[in-house]
Design an enzyme around this catalytic site. Structure first.
Site, PDB file in Angstrom:
ATOM      1  N   GLU A 146      -6.666   4.126   8.499  1.00  0.00           N
ATOM      2  CA  GLU A 146      -6.482   5.559   8.295  1.00  0.00           C
ATOM      3  C   GLU A 146      -7.756   6.222   7.793  1.00  0.00           C
ATOM      4  O   GLU A 146      -7.971   7.420   8.012  1.00  0.00           O
ATOM      5  CB  GLU A 146      -5.314   5.798   7.339  1.00  0.00           C
ATOM      6  CG  GLU A 146      -3.978   5.421   7.963  1.00  0.00           C
ATOM      7  CD  GLU A 146      -2.850   5.280   6.969  1.00  0.00           C
ATOM      8  OE1 GLU A 146      -1.737   4.962   7.409  1.00  0.00           O
ATOM      9  OE2 GLU A 146      -3.085   5.464   5.748  1.00  0.00           O
TER      10      GLU A 146
ATOM     11  N   ASN B 151       0.849  -1.191   0.000  1.00  0.00           N
ATOM     12  CA  ASN B 151       0.000   0.000   0.000  1.00  0.00           C
ATOM     13  C   ASN B 151       0.883   1.240   0.000  1.00  0.00           C
ATOM     14  O   ASN B 151       1.486   1.582   1.016  1.00  0.00           O
ATOM     15  CB  ASN B 151      -0.903  -0.026   1.235  1.00  0.00           C
ATOM     16  CG  ASN B 151      -1.781   1.197   1.342  1.00  0.00           C
ATOM     17  OD1 ASN B 151      -1.929   1.963   0.379  1.00  0.00           O
ATOM     18  ND2 ASN B 151      -2.374   1.402   2.512  1.00  0.00           N
TER      19      ASN B 151
ATOM     20  N   HIS C 236      -9.501   0.718   5.487  1.00  0.00           N
ATOM     21  CA  HIS C 236      -8.184   0.898   6.099  1.00  0.00           C
ATOM     22  C   HIS C 236      -8.318   1.777   7.338  1.00  0.00           C
ATOM     23  O   HIS C 236      -9.129   2.695   7.383  1.00  0.00           O
ATOM     24  CB  HIS C 236      -7.229   1.558   5.097  1.00  0.00           C
ATOM     25  CG  HIS C 236      -5.801   1.536   5.524  1.00  0.00           C
ATOM     26  ND1 HIS C 236      -5.301   2.415   6.452  1.00  0.00           N
ATOM     27  CD2 HIS C 236      -4.759   0.729   5.159  1.00  0.00           C
ATOM     28  CE1 HIS C 236      -4.018   2.167   6.635  1.00  0.00           C
ATOM     29  NE2 HIS C 236      -3.663   1.150   5.877  1.00  0.00           N
TER      30      HIS C 236
ATOM     31  N   SER D 254       3.334  -1.931  10.352  1.00  0.00           N
ATOM     32  CA  SER D 254       4.789  -1.772  10.416  1.00  0.00           C
ATOM     33  C   SER D 254       5.533  -3.043  10.024  1.00  0.00           C
ATOM     34  O   SER D 254       6.527  -3.423  10.646  1.00  0.00           O
ATOM     35  CB  SER D 254       5.214  -1.317  11.820  1.00  0.00           C
ATOM     36  OG  SER D 254       4.762  -0.007  12.088  1.00  0.00           O
TER      37      SER D 254
ATOM     38  N   GLU E 293      -5.116  -4.913  11.134  1.00  0.00           N
ATOM     39  CA  GLU E 293      -4.248  -3.752  11.311  1.00  0.00           C
ATOM     40  C   GLU E 293      -4.401  -3.196  12.723  1.00  0.00           C
ATOM     41  O   GLU E 293      -5.330  -2.436  12.989  1.00  0.00           O
ATOM     42  CB  GLU E 293      -4.650  -2.619  10.377  1.00  0.00           C
ATOM     43  CG  GLU E 293      -4.660  -2.900   8.917  1.00  0.00           C
ATOM     44  CD  GLU E 293      -5.073  -1.638   8.186  1.00  0.00           C
ATOM     45  OE1 GLU E 293      -4.261  -1.132   7.426  1.00  0.00           O
ATOM     46  OE2 GLU E 293      -6.193  -1.139   8.431  1.00  0.00           O
TER      47      GLU E 293
ATOM     48  N   GLY F 182       2.893   2.447  11.134  1.00  0.00           N
ATOM     49  CA  GLY F 182       3.815   3.557  10.981  1.00  0.00           C
ATOM     50  C   GLY F 182       4.573   3.933  12.239  1.00  0.00           C
ATOM     51  O   GLY F 182       5.301   4.919  12.250  1.00  0.00           O
TER      52      GLY F 182
ATOM     53  N   LYS G 144      -0.087   4.242  -0.148  1.00  0.00           N
ATOM     54  CA  LYS G 144      -0.781   5.363   0.489  1.00  0.00           C
ATOM     55  C   LYS G 144      -0.674   6.604  -0.415  1.00  0.00           C
ATOM     56  O   LYS G 144      -0.713   6.468  -1.634  1.00  0.00           O
ATOM     57  CB  LYS G 144      -0.260   5.580   1.903  1.00  0.00           C
ATOM     58  CG  LYS G 144      -0.347   4.303   2.748  1.00  0.00           C
ATOM     59  CD  LYS G 144      -0.012   4.502   4.182  1.00  0.00           C
ATOM     60  CE  LYS G 144      -0.119   3.176   4.916  1.00  0.00           C
ATOM     61  NZ  LYS G 144       0.140   3.319   6.367  1.00  0.00           N
TER      62      LYS G 144
END
Length: 249
Positions: free
Chosen positions: A99, A11, A97, A212, A167, A173, A13
């Protein structure tokens, strides 16, 4: 029976540019050696989907998008439908996702509607679920994730092939990862929740780990029981790092 080949999904992003096509060429060159034992999908930003699909054409590299609109068409300025993404060369799509759930307020019901759109357009959905640090610290991680699974999977998946991705929001991250035992346990929870929602078809799905993933921890994560692949973020932007993960499987 669950698909035995692991899936490594990259991904990008909101990163990359036309210059990033060089990374696809590097992936192609490595794939040409015939040593890959995994399925590989790259998810660039929407403006790059068509160019990445062309660059990857004729190789084992598949291409996906990072989100889609639930509607097929209409007055939705700035949005992209699943049909448009398919027309551009995407064959996969990431939905729900963290985010987007955390930063844009996406609900599991909204994710389920987008899953329907993906299926309508012929895209293979990767449906993401995961808990925040506060939810984990409160002992609510399993309850939260099971509820997300149940509410994000529409009935139409009962006769479809699909993928889920775990996730842990607090790991994305940050360089932090759960222990292999924590990952294995949550993947069990996800499988159980999917089976409760959809029945036997859940036995055929793959469950990826995303949070990560990098060249240093990929081998350990991918060897963890119940992990059928990885949803990779920053480490997918450079072919050298992504290839290290691909070859760790």
């Amino acid at each position: 029976m669950k698909q035995s080949v692991k899936l490594i999904a990259g991904n990008w992003k909101m990163n990359g540019s036309a210059a990033s096509l060089a990374e696809i060429e590097a992936l192609r060159a490595d794939a040409g050696r015939g040593e890959w034992r995994v399925e590989v999908v790259v998810f660039p930003p929407s403006p790059l989907v068509e160019r990445v699909a062309r660059a990857a054409g004729g190789s084992p590299i598949e291409v996906g998008a990072q989100d889609c609109r639930a509607e097929a068409a209409g007055a939705f300025t700035g949005c992209v439908s699943a049909e448009l993404l398919h027309d551009a060369g995407a064959r996969w799509v990431i939905l729900g996702h963290s985010e987007r759930r955390q930063g844009l307020g996406e609900t599991s019901a909204g994710v389920a509607a987008k899953v329907e759109a993906a299926l309508r357009a012929g895209l293979h959905p990767i449906i993401c679920v995961g808990e925040t640090l506060a939810e984990r610290d409160a002992g609510e991680a399993e309850t939260v994730v099971a509820a997300q699974v149940g509410a994000s999977l529409p009935d139409s998946l009962r006769d479809q092939t699909f993928t889920l991705a775990y996730e842990p929001v607090w790991a994305i991250g940050t360089g932090r990862t759960p222990t292999p035992a924590d990952i294995a346990r949550m993947h069990e929870v996800i499988r159980s929740a999917a089976a409760a929602r959809l029945g036997p078809v859940a036995a055929d799905m793959r469950v990826l780990y995303g949070g990560s993933v990098n060249p240093a921890n990929a081998a350990t994560i991918l060897a963890t029981p119940g992990v059928d692949g990885a949803l990779v973020g920053g480490a997918s932007l450079k072919a050298a790092d992504f290839l290290a993960i691909i070859h760790a499987a």
